[in-house]
Design a protein around this motif. Structure first.
Motif, PDB file in Angstrom:
ATOM      1  N   HIS A 286     -46.342  44.738  25.895  1.00  0.00           N
ATOM      2  CA  HIS A 286     -47.311  44.063  24.720  1.00  0.00           C
ATOM      3  C   HIS A 286     -48.657  45.781  24.581  1.00  0.00           C
ATOM      4  O   HIS A 286     -48.355  46.177  24.022  1.00  0.00           O
TER       5      HIS A 286
ATOM      6  N   ASP B  87     -39.985  38.672  22.797  1.00  0.00           N
ATOM      7  CA  ASP B  87     -40.408  38.682  24.246  1.00  0.00           C
ATOM      8  C   ASP B  87     -40.122  36.724  24.608  1.00  0.00           C
ATOM      9  O   ASP B  87     -39.612  36.287  25.094  1.00  0.00           O
TER      10      ASP B  87
ATOM     11  N   HIS C  82     -46.900  43.349  32.040  1.00  0.00           N
ATOM     12  CA  HIS C  82     -47.578  42.583  30.542  1.00  0.00           C
ATOM     13  C   HIS C  82     -49.184  43.397  30.695  1.00  0.00           C
ATOM     14  O   HIS C  82     -49.710  42.835  32.226  1.00  0.00           O
TER      15      HIS C  82
ATOM     16  N   HIS D 233     -37.849  37.638  28.068  1.00  0.00           N
ATOM     17  CA  HIS D 233     -37.460  36.250  28.413  1.00  0.00           C
ATOM     18  C   HIS D 233     -36.247  35.584  28.679  1.00  0.00           C
ATOM     19  O   HIS D 233     -36.646  35.083  28.149  1.00  0.00           O
TER      20      HIS D 233
ATOM     21  N   HIS E  73     -38.033  43.939  25.485  1.00  0.00           N
ATOM     22  CA  HIS E  73     -38.617  42.552  26.262  1.00  0.00           C
ATOM     23  C   HIS E  73     -38.738  41.483  25.911  1.00  0.00           C
ATOM     24  O   HIS E  73     -38.761  41.162  24.779  1.00  0.00           O
TER      25      HIS E  73
HETATM   26 ZN    ZN Z   1     -43.732  38.830  27.172  1.00  0.00          ZN
END
Ligand code: ZN
Ligand code: ADE
Length: 328
Positions: A216, A273, A192, A14, A12
């Motif tokens: 998450h 993240d 998400h 971005h 995970h």
């Molecule tokens: Zn995320």
């Protein structure tokens, strides 16, 4: 001890969220874009809360304009990941920031990102795969455009489809068309949910979008029956503890539900993240988990085995990465 050299799998991340602030500041200078307000005096990103984080994130993205910018970004992000022992990573990519949903333009951006990933694989020993992500607060119509881009380029480097953004906007079912399109194109699914939304958001996401992973998912911990269902169904949670504590989704490391979820049989994994936004790295995440919950190398090895099992890449790639994890 530090876990920097331990081989890691990250599910995970971005891509734009991995951009070092100095990289974005450099692009802004080159392109004469004034986004000085998004930086702190010490050079880090400046924002107040999650809503403002999304605004700052999107302001940073205005500097990423061409496929070549994303090529450079991919190398910069993977250099950071590799320095923290990541041997396999999956990254969220947004057609919204890569050509605005035009399929032909998107192909060029994706090709540039995949090319940079191939270079990084040869030079840094890290393997990357992409997950197209639609952005929830851009609405269901734009999500369809992202899903069309994903479906047109599914396969090889592009392994999945997902959704990020503000969980307060709409309901999961509003995005079912997009998830169905991606599924039919052979893409694996993640979404998400339960970062800001409650257990009902996680339950509705599983019911209406049927992803095999949840980004998450931590607020599922508030509903024991849901936790049991998630454990039984084998849904994998992409947990990002440092992100949750930094943004205030969870009050502290001590009260983070990752241990509780794991103890109750949920398949949990650990990711960063948007690492520079949360002043974190994969090494820092492992160090904090070790200090907070007493987790050791054997615990992290088990987490990485779970992460690799839940990865969206093909079985040959998995077998190759498994050898790297075992080599430790
Ligand atoms: Zn995320
Ligand atoms: N986009 C980037 N980071 C995100 C996060 N933590 N939650 C939702 N959307 C995001």
């Amino acid at each position: 001890m530090t876990f920097a050299s331990l081989p890691k799998v990250e599910l995970h991340l971005h891509l734009e969220g991995g951009a070092p602030p100095s990289f974005i500041a450099g692009l802004a200078r080159e392109k004469h874009i004034d986004i000085s307000g998004i930086f702190r005096e010490d050079g880090g990103y400046r924002y107040r809360d999650f809503a403002h984080f999304l605004t700052v994130y999107e302001a940073a993205c205005t500097t990423l304009q061409t496929p070549q910018d994303f090529h450079r970004l991919t190398l910069a992000v993977l250099e950071q990941s590799a320095a923290h022992g990541v041997v396999y990573s999956e990254t969220f990519l947004s057609p919204d920031f890569c050509g605005g949903g035009d399929v032909a333009a998107w192909r060029d951006y994706l090709a540039a990102i995949a090319d940079a990933a191939a270079i990084a694989e040869r030079s840094m020993g890290i393997t990357l795969r992409g997950i197209v992500t639609c952005i929830r607060h851009f609405g269901p119509d734009q999500a369809k455009t992202a899903a069309r881009c994903a479906a047109e380029t599914a396969g090889g480097f592009l392994t999945g489809f997902g959704m990020a953004g503000a969980e307060t906007v709409g309901r999961p079912g509003d995005f079912a068309w997009s998830f169905d399109m991606a599924r039919e194109a052979g893409l694996r699914l993640t979404c998400h949910a339960g970062e800001w939304g409650g257990p009902d958001m996680v339950a509705d996401t599983l019911r209406d979008l049927a992803p095999e992973r949840i980004g998450h998912g931590i607020n599922a911990a508030r509903d024991p029956a849901l936790v049991e269902r998630i454990a039984e169904a084998g849904v994998t949670l992409e947990v990002c503890p440092g992100s949750n504590v930094f943004l205030g989704a969870v009050a502290s490391w001590k009260t983070h539900p990752i241990k509780d979820l794991r103890d109750r049989g949920v398949r949990v994994t650990v990711s960063t993240d948007d690492p520079p936004f949360f002043d974190t790295t994969m090494t820092a995440e492992y160090d904090r988990l070790a200090r907070t919950f007493g987790w050791d190398e054997a615990d992290f090895a088990a987490l990485n085995t779970t992460a690799l099992d839940a990865a969206f890449c093909d079985s040959d790639t998995k077998a190759r990465i498994a050898k790297l994890l075992e080599a430790k």
